[in-house]
Design a protein around this motif. Structure first.
Motif, mmCIF file in Angstrom:
data_model
loop_
_atom_site.group_PDB
_atom_site.id
_atom_site.type_symbol
_atom_site.label_atom_id
_atom_site.label_comp_id
_atom_site.label_asym_id
_atom_site.label_seq_id
_atom_site.Cartn_x
_atom_site.Cartn_y
_atom_site.Cartn_z
ATOM 1 N N PRO A 267 -100.201 -4.136 16.429
ATOM 2 C CA PRO A 267 -99.572 -5.220 17.199
ATOM 3 C C PRO A 267 -98.182 -4.831 17.676
ATOM 4 O O PRO A 267 -97.484 -4.019 17.052
ATOM 5 N N ALA A 268 -97.781 -5.407 18.806
ATOM 6 C CA ALA A 268 -96.466 -5.088 19.358
ATOM 7 C C ALA A 268 -95.345 -5.578 18.438
ATOM 8 O O ALA A 268 -94.349 -4.887 18.229
ATOM 9 N N ASP A 269 -95.481 -6.769 17.913
ATOM 10 C CA ASP A 269 -94.497 -7.329 16.984
ATOM 11 C C ASP A 269 -95.180 -7.472 15.624
ATOM 12 O O ASP A 269 -95.838 -8.479 15.331
ATOM 13 N N THR B 83 -96.663 -10.902 13.628
ATOM 14 C CA THR B 83 -98.089 -10.964 13.273
ATOM 15 C C THR B 83 -98.271 -11.207 11.776
ATOM 16 O O THR B 83 -99.089 -12.033 11.362
ATOM 17 N N LEU B 84 -97.523 -10.481 10.963
ATOM 18 C CA LEU B 84 -97.628 -10.655 9.516
ATOM 19 C C LEU B 84 -97.204 -12.060 9.098
ATOM 20 O O LEU B 84 -97.839 -12.688 8.237
ATOM 21 N N THR B 85 -96.140 -12.577 9.712
ATOM 22 C CA THR B 85 -95.681 -13.927 9.383
ATOM 23 C C THR B 85 -96.725 -14.969 9.758
ATOM 24 O O THR B 85 -96.995 -15.905 8.992
ATOM 25 N N ALA B 86 -97.323 -14.810 10.950
ATOM 26 C CA ALA B 86 -98.332 -15.771 11.389
ATOM 27 C C ALA B 86 -99.559 -15.745 10.478
ATOM 28 O O ALA B 86 -100.081 -16.807 10.095
#
Length: 324
Positions: free
Chosen positions: A224-226, A230-233
């Motif tokens: 993923p770009a961010d 992504t991990l937080t979501a």
């Protein structure tokens, strides 16, 4: 490797199988939460059919057709409809990821914009038409095979077979026929989806990069770009689903009705050998004292009874006659 060297069945399996494993964990998480919230129930014998419909990324429109058109229900509750609606964006995302990497690796074609949505609606159209046909044909073949197997075992030559072996033979006969028909029809459906994917790939433009650049680009697509976002979501989504699951689970836990409650039973105290022996010894000493007291009373009663007999005899003797 060009697209001409791949059969439609291999293309369909290559994309649908990977999309299946990509999207299934997310959909299963929603399914478990909805079951805990008592939003859906399905029959145990149709649990496999429910998992097949849930696992496939192209069957969201097949469920209402099977339910309304063929008058066959895999369960009840609003959670089934909500689950299949939530599966749409998950399936589009999974098909987009798998489709882009597959186009680069196998077709050497540039993935078009909105590839996940394109593959989803085309495949969903095939699933909406073909899966009810599979459901109807497999149900018909299974009913016919069960009737034929039962009639075959009713013949005079097979009447001596024990009940357990009879059930096993009958299940093997109609189960083999139904499984073969199901596998053949599923391969036909996968081949149809593969033809649609091949048609989409033919309209895409070739990749101008060399093989090493394609591999690098293909690997970077999986990152993923961010990564922090992504991990937080994903973490927040897992926490929310976990809280919903544990918050709703005690509500739907079955409890006995008021008319069927069992009487309260007090737990027995733990057995202590030393105290039990002491208690028995005290009880035996008390019993010995009571026995001794009874023996003394009986002996005293016998003595009193022996002394009272001569006196009573004298009192009861008649007076001597007087002399004239």
């Amino acid at each position: 490797m060009s697209d001409d060297s791949l059969s439609p069945t291999k293309i369909g399996l290559g994309i649908l199988w990977s999309a299946f494993w990509t999207a299934l964990p997310i959909k299963l998480a929603f399914a478990i939460v909805f079951m805990a919230m008592d939003l859906m129930q399905f029959e145990n014998r149709l649990g496999l059919a429910f998992l097949m419909l849930l696992a496939s990324p192209v069957t969201v429109f097949a469920l209402p057709i099977i339910s309304m058109g063929l008058e066959s229900h895999i369960g009840e509750g609003a959670g089934i409809a909500i689950l299949f609606l939530l599966a749409i964006p998950v399936d589009i995302w999974a098909l987009g990821i798998v489709g882009r990497t597959y186009f680069l690796e196998k077709f050497r074609k540039e993935p078009p914009d909105g590839l996940g949505l394109t593959l989803w609606w085309k495949s969903a159209a095939v699933g909406a038409i073909f899966l009810p046909i599979i459901w109807f044909l497999v149900s018909t073949v299974t009913s016919t095979a069960i009737a034929m197997a039962h009639s075959l075992l009713e013949m005079e030559i097979f009447k001596g077979i024990p009940v357990a072996e009879r059930i096993s033979v009958e299940l093997t006969l109609w189960g083999s026929v139904s499984a073969i028909v199901l596998l053949v029809l599923l391969l036909i459906g996968v081949s149809l989806v593969g033809r649609i994917i091949r048609g989409t790939a033919e309209a895409a433009r070739p990749v101008a990069e060399n093989y090493q650049s394609i591999v690098t680009r293909w690997d970077l697509m999986r990152v993923p770009a961010d990564q922090g976002l992504t991990l937080t979501a994903l973490t927040l989504g897992g926490v929310v689903l976990s809280l919903l699951f544990w918050a709703s689970l005690p509500v739907t836990t079955p409890h006995p009705h008021e008319c069927c409650k069992k009487p309260d039973v007090k737990a027995e105290p733990p057995f202590r050998p030393v105290e039990a022996l002491n208690k028995d010894e005290k009880m035996m000493a008390q019993l010995e004292l009571q026995v001794s007291a009874l023996e003394k009373q009986m002996a005293q009663a016998e003595k009193d009874k022996g002394k009272g007999k001569p006196k009573a005899a004298k009192e009861a003797a008649p007076p001597a006659p007087k002399k004239p």
